[in-house]
Design a protein around this motif. Structure first.
Motif, mmCIF file in Angstrom:
data_model
loop_
_atom_site.group_PDB
_atom_site.id
_atom_site.type_symbol
_atom_site.label_atom_id
_atom_site.label_comp_id
_atom_site.label_asym_id
_atom_site.label_seq_id
_atom_site.Cartn_x
_atom_site.Cartn_y
_atom_site.Cartn_z
ATOM 1 N N TYR A 211 0.983 -1.057 0.208
ATOM 2 C CA TYR A 211 0.104 0.137 -0.020
ATOM 3 C C TYR A 211 0.867 1.119 -0.017
ATOM 4 C CZ TYR A 211 -3.414 3.211 2.505
ATOM 5 O OH TYR A 211 -4.409 4.161 2.756
ATOM 6 N N ASP A 239 -2.366 -1.048 -5.195
ATOM 7 C CA ASP A 239 -3.303 -0.373 -4.332
ATOM 8 C C ASP A 239 -3.956 0.847 -4.484
ATOM 9 O OD1 ASP A 239 -4.679 -0.316 -1.879
ATOM 10 O OD2 ASP A 239 -2.982 -1.090 -0.754
ATOM 11 N N ILE A 240 -4.671 1.252 -3.687
ATOM 12 C CA ILE A 240 -5.600 2.565 -4.107
ATOM 13 C C ILE A 240 -4.549 3.776 -4.671
ATOM 14 C CG2 ILE A 240 -7.553 2.208 -2.375
ATOM 15 C CD1 ILE A 240 -6.091 4.196 -0.565
ATOM 16 N N ILE A 276 -6.788 -3.035 -6.870
ATOM 17 C CA ILE A 276 -7.867 -2.889 -5.989
ATOM 18 C C ILE A 276 -9.061 -2.105 -6.482
ATOM 19 C CG2 ILE A 276 -7.106 -0.782 -5.131
ATOM 20 C CD1 ILE A 276 -7.306 -1.973 -1.982
ATOM 21 N N TRP A 313 -13.095 6.497 0.267
ATOM 22 C CA TRP A 313 -11.552 7.241 -0.095
ATOM 23 C C TRP A 313 -11.724 8.503 -1.005
ATOM 24 C CZ3 TRP A 313 -7.746 6.576 2.681
ATOM 25 C CH2 TRP A 313 -7.348 5.161 3.315
ATOM 26 N N TRP A 348 -9.091 -7.081 -6.788
ATOM 27 C CA TRP A 348 -8.973 -7.090 -5.300
ATOM 28 C C TRP A 348 -10.114 -6.261 -4.744
ATOM 29 C CZ3 TRP A 348 -4.374 -4.081 -3.055
ATOM 30 C CH2 TRP A 348 -4.367 -4.359 -1.494
ATOM 31 N N ASP A 350 -11.741 -4.405 -1.745
ATOM 32 C CA ASP A 350 -11.417 -4.044 -0.179
ATOM 33 C C ASP A 350 -12.690 -3.141 0.007
ATOM 34 O OD1 ASP A 350 -9.846 -3.625 2.024
ATOM 35 O OD2 ASP A 350 -8.923 -1.776 1.039
ATOM 36 N N MET A 351 -12.656 -2.814 1.272
ATOM 37 C CA MET A 351 -13.595 -1.944 2.081
ATOM 38 C C MET A 351 -15.127 -2.264 1.681
ATOM 39 S SD MET A 351 -11.079 -0.096 3.371
ATOM 40 C CE MET A 351 -11.819 1.697 3.727
ATOM 41 N N ARG A 412 -11.888 -9.097 0.813
ATOM 42 C CA ARG A 412 -11.926 -8.938 2.375
ATOM 43 C C ARG A 412 -12.995 -9.318 3.073
ATOM 44 N NH1 ARG A 412 -9.842 -3.316 5.448
ATOM 45 N NH2 ARG A 412 -12.097 -2.689 5.066
ATOM 46 N N TRP A 425 -8.742 -12.953 2.310
ATOM 47 C CA TRP A 425 -7.521 -12.753 2.955
ATOM 48 C C TRP A 425 -7.959 -12.032 4.339
ATOM 49 C CZ3 TRP A 425 -9.026 -8.204 0.792
ATOM 50 C CH2 TRP A 425 -8.480 -6.976 1.387
ATOM 51 N N GLY A 427 -7.550 -9.427 6.317
ATOM 52 C CA GLY A 427 -7.514 -7.824 6.113
ATOM 53 C C GLY A 427 -6.326 -7.381 7.006
ATOM 54 N N ASP A 428 -6.474 -6.588 7.793
ATOM 55 C CA ASP A 428 -5.471 -5.679 8.392
ATOM 56 C C ASP A 428 -4.776 -6.350 9.550
ATOM 57 O OD1 ASP A 428 -5.988 -4.182 6.145
ATOM 58 O OD2 ASP A 428 -6.781 -2.559 7.351
ATOM 59 N N PHE A 461 0.332 -6.769 8.100
ATOM 60 C CA PHE A 461 0.081 -5.418 7.462
ATOM 61 C C PHE A 461 0.409 -4.374 8.263
ATOM 62 C CE2 PHE A 461 -3.044 -2.238 6.630
ATOM 63 C CZ PHE A 461 -2.874 -2.025 5.428
ATOM 64 N N ARG A 495 0.532 -14.126 -0.024
ATOM 65 C CA ARG A 495 0.691 -12.585 -0.494
ATOM 66 C C ARG A 495 1.472 -11.813 0.365
ATOM 67 N NH1 ARG A 495 -3.223 -7.560 -1.617
ATOM 68 N NH2 ARG A 495 -3.719 -8.034 0.836
ATOM 69 N N HIS A 497 2.262 -8.404 2.127
ATOM 70 C CA HIS A 497 1.344 -7.194 1.805
ATOM 71 C C HIS A 497 1.748 -6.293 3.025
ATOM 72 C CE1 HIS A 497 -1.273 -3.995 0.679
ATOM 73 N NE2 HIS A 497 -2.083 -4.537 1.424
HETATM 74 O O1 MIG Z 1 -8.119 1.798 4.999
HETATM 75 O O2 MIG Z 1 -6.278 0.204 0.243
HETATM 76 O O3 MIG Z 1 -7.073 -4.074 4.357
HETATM 77 O O4 MIG Z 1 -4.930 -4.334 2.451
HETATM 78 O O5 MIG Z 1 -3.742 -1.851 1.704
HETATM 79 C C1 MIG Z 1 -7.317 0.877 4.415
HETATM 80 C C2 MIG Z 1 -5.604 0.467 1.334
HETATM 81 C C3 MIG Z 1 -7.674 0.658 3.137
HETATM 82 C C4 MIG Z 1 -7.410 -1.987 3.696
HETATM 83 C C5 MIG Z 1 -7.022 -3.122 3.049
HETATM 84 C C6 MIG Z 1 -5.281 -3.093 2.734
HETATM 85 C C7 MIG Z 1 -5.008 -1.992 1.958
HETATM 86 C C8 MIG Z 1 -5.782 -0.613 2.312
HETATM 87 N N1 MIG Z 1 -7.148 -0.676 2.735
#
Ligand code: MIG
Length: 743
Positions: A211, A239-240, A276, A313, A348, A350-351, A412, A425, A427-428, A461, A495, A497
């Motif tokens: 990330y 990633d984002i 992502i 985001w 991928w 997420d969120m 996630r 996976w 998560g964090d 992470f 993975r 990460h």
């Molecule tokens: O608030 O996209 O679990 O794997 O790197 C964090 C950024 C948002 C959470 C994910 C994480 C990812 C991250 N995302």
């Protein structure tokens, strides 16, 4: 009565009790793929293995020596189910929980949550699977409370002899799943909720993420560094930060000036690109995704008909309304266009709990946000919450299929059935020793709850844990990273990460010694690919988990009831990883004889102190093991321990959609090993076989199809039959051989 109750049977596997509040409208569950076949009447029903007594608000079930009495009630907008819990019962399942594998005496909540910084005991996490298995000496029986609303499950925490399921919903489909063994309950549950999807073969390679990696040139640099250091890596994640202002399905022009070229360059280097995708559609009238969403009515609305807006985001965001088919088709077309246009290989997610920054616990909960179902009715979010990610994964999967790909989706969040579409996976997690241990517990619970393609961020992470006063819980070290790889290489999803702000943790980040240790572990992983791929196929066909707690294979061994610091990869390999700093650990081995993979030492059932120098996780092979391994192109190895056993190797081209597998049967009985011929072979199916047998002494002779074979050393390339003894007994043969080891 405030509710009605209907009891029916599904294919002998499961009993279904449908409870619905009088006068309400029934919603179909996205979890279950099998329909009931017989409706039961009140009073006594005998059907196949089932004896079911149906009363007005309770049922009594006897099946395969197990008994369950369930009492249903409805009050304060909740459906409550109560059942008995015995003193000697153990309880497994519940999916992703930061708890011991045996869930007895815990009370948990099913509510998909953005659980950043979670620890042992934190509840809930990202995935909800309201399914549990009660076991005791008589066998096993499963319970599945199929509701996508908030469900609380108490397994003898509040009352010693009772379990309680509290469902915040006006409907509930409650399933009782038959054993007789734990493994039968697990596979029947997977039959009920759908077989795991067959991932592309590249999904089994090492995957690298951070990330975030950017700009474009940095991504290429990462890929090339793996090459230079001779490390296999099959995927890089974006990633984002690749997006233009966090607008999904767009690229930042500065950071990624030419994404098509990036994908091409990655592919030329043999690496896949996974991007992502968040569920946030930025509220921006000039943004194509927002415009399409509004025009097509594909976004979630508030109960007054206005657009629901959450903070994500990109700031103010709308949430795609995955609960109806049209919105899912729209999303699938976005995915399809994305994949076709830029050559992206996987997605991928997420969120997708869904998370939002302006809600408590960063997680959407709402009676105001509504979703449109296929029948056009609108249902408040809270009843559907836990299914948001499942429907999103469904649409994402369809988009990849439409783009001509065998789908790779990593999610996630999830609900029962997520395995039909996605890998998951955990998560964090955090880079520390607590998590090295905890991740294994979480993953084993997920695996026997149907989610078979799983993994945790290797190396951890998060760096900072909120409330911990900074980075005190961050203890990433070369030792921790190597120890993490030591068990992660046996999981389907591998993975690495790390969070933004975390120190680097690529395999080379800690210098040459650590790199060398990780390199050897990744070689072992690559060598195991035929075994892992076959196990993935078997999960896809039969619904068997790839990674299994010991209780799955040894249900009658009382010693393993609470073991969650060891696990099995398929039927043959037992891994007892180092989960603390040190260089030895105690290992429990169940019935039979076990061979230490590194030393060849044979150990019996019982507790042993086993050496675990850095880079060498304790791994044991069962008698009768037949483990297909990758030798070299065109040569298949079979790692074996004499005994009784069989295994079928599954293979295909790794990428095409709905392939018919090529299969090869392996059988061992005493000292006779039979390698079949490929059924439905591919041009590249290996016909050269190297058996690698753990034997205690050099044999007198070796025969293949009853003809004696010359003793002569050979290398791994294809060649004529021969054998020699080194640390192991090596026999070069071909498919269609019966090999006898004669003393
Ligand atoms: O608030 O996209 O679990 O794997 O790197 C964090 C950024 C948002 C959470 C994910 C994480 C990812 C991250 N995302």
């Amino acid at each position: 009565m405030e509710f009605s109750m209907k009891v029916s049977l599904i294919n002998d596997d499961a009993l279904k009790v449908s409870i619905i509040k009088s006068g309400s409208r029934y919603r179909e569950s996205p979890a279950v793929v099998v329909k009931p076949s017989v409706e039961l009447v009140s009073g006594e029903n005998r059907l196949g293995p089932w004896l079911v007594k149906v009363a007005e608000d309770s049922i009594n079930v006897s099946v395969n020596n197990m008994n369950a009495t369930l009492r249903f009630s409805y009050s304060n907008d909740q459906i409550i189910v109560r059942g008995n819990l015995g003193l000697n019962d153990a309880v497994y399942g519940l999916g992703e929980k930061a708890l011991p594998l045996n869930r007895k005496r815990f009370r948990v909540t099913m509510w998909n949550t953005d659980a950043y910084g979670y620890r042992y005991g934190s509840d809930p996490l990202y995935v909800s699977i309201p399914f549990f298995i009660i076991t005791n000496k008589n066998g096993a029986i499963g319970h599945f409370a199929d509701s996508t609303a908030k469900v609380i499950i108490d397994l003898g925490a509040e009352k010693e002899d009772e379990f309680t399921v509290i469902v915040n919903d006006y409907q509930l489909d409650y399933y009782i799943i038959r054993g007789p063994r734990l493994k039968d309950v697990v596979t029947r549950f997977i039959n009920l909720t759908g077989k795991p999807t067959l991932m592309p073969k590249w999904a089994l390679g090492h995957q690298q993420s951070r990330y975030s990696y950017y700009p474009q040139d940095r991504v290429i640099e990462i890929i090339k560094t793996f090459k230079e250091k001779e490390l296999d890596n099959t995927v890089v994640y974006l990633d984002i930060h690749y997006m233009d202002g966090y607008r999904i399905f767009t690229w930042s022009k500065d950071r990624f000036p030419n994404p098509t070229e990036l994908a091409k360059a990655a592919h030329e280097l043999g690496v896949k690109l996974v991007t992502i995708v968040d569920p946030y559609v930025k509220v921006d009238p000039n943004y194509y995704v927002f415009k399409e969403g509004i025009n097509g009515n594909h976004l979630s609305l508030d109960d007054d008909g206005g657009l629901s807006i959450v903070q994500g985001w990109p700031g103010k965001s709308a949430l795609p309304d995955f609960f109806n088919k049209e919105a899912r088709e729209w999303w699938a077309s976005l995915i399809e266009r994305w994949v076709r246009e830029y050559g992206v290989d996987g997605i991928w997610l997420d969120m997708n709990e869904p998370a939002a920054f302006d809600y408590p616990n960063h997680t959407v909960s709402s009676k105001v946000i509504t979703h449109r179902l296929d029948d056009d009715s609108r249902v408040p979010h809270d009843f559907l919450h836990n299914a948001y990610a499942l429907y999103e994964a469904m649409a994402t999967y369809d988009g990849l299929v439409k783009a001509g790909r065998r789908p790779f989706v990593l999610s996630r969040a999830g609900y029962a059935g997520i395995q039909r579409y996605a890998a998951v996976w955990t998560g964090d997690n955090t880079s520390n020793w607590e998590h090295l241990r905890l991740q294994l517990q979480i993953l084993l619970g997920l695996s026997i709850s149907g989610v078979t393609f799983i993994g945790a961020d290797v190396g951890g992470f998060a760096k900072y844990v909120p409330g911990s006063g900074g980075n005190v819980l961050f203890t990433l070290s070369p030792e921790l990273l190597v120890r993490w790889y030591e068990w992660a290489i046996f999981f389907p999803l591998l993975r690495n990460h790390a969070s933004i702000g975390s120190p680097d943790q690529e395999p080379w980040a800690f210098g040459p010694r650590t790199l060398e240790l990780i390199k050897n572990l990744l070689r072992l992983r690559a060598r195991l690919t035929p075994y892992l791929y076959s196990l993935m196929w078997l999960s896809h066909i039969n619904g068997e988990p790839i990674v299994r707690p010991l209780i799955y294979e040894y249900p009658n061994d009382e010693e393993v009831i609470n073991i969650d610091d060891e696990f099995m990869l398929g039927p043959f390999m037992l891994i007892a990883p180092m989960l603390t700093s040190g260089n030895a650990r105690e290992v429990y081995l169940p019935e039979g004889e076990w061979v230490n993979m590194w030393s060849g030492e044979v150990l019996n059932k019982g507790f042993h102190i086993v050496d675990a120098p850095l880079g060498k996780p304790p791994v044991f092979l069962r008698r009768g093991s037949l483990i297909p391994v990758q030798e070299t192109q065109g040569v298949l190895g079979v790692l074996t321990v004499l005994g009784e056993g069989e295994f079928t190797v599954y293979d295909d081209d790794g990428e095409s959609s709905s392939p018919t597998p090529s299969t090869l049967s392996l059988r061992i009985s005493g000292e006779s090993i039979t390698v079949g011929n490929w059924i439905n072979p591919m041009p590249q199916s290996p016909s050269s076989i190297i058996l690698e047998a753990y034997v205690n002494k050099e044999p007198g002779k070796v025969t293949i199809n009853d003809t004696e074979v010359a003793k002569a050393k050979f290398n791994i390339e294809p060649g004529p039959p021969s054998w020699y003894m080194d640390k192991l007994l090596y026999i070069r043969a071909a498919t269609g051989s019966n090999v006898k080891i004669i003393n």
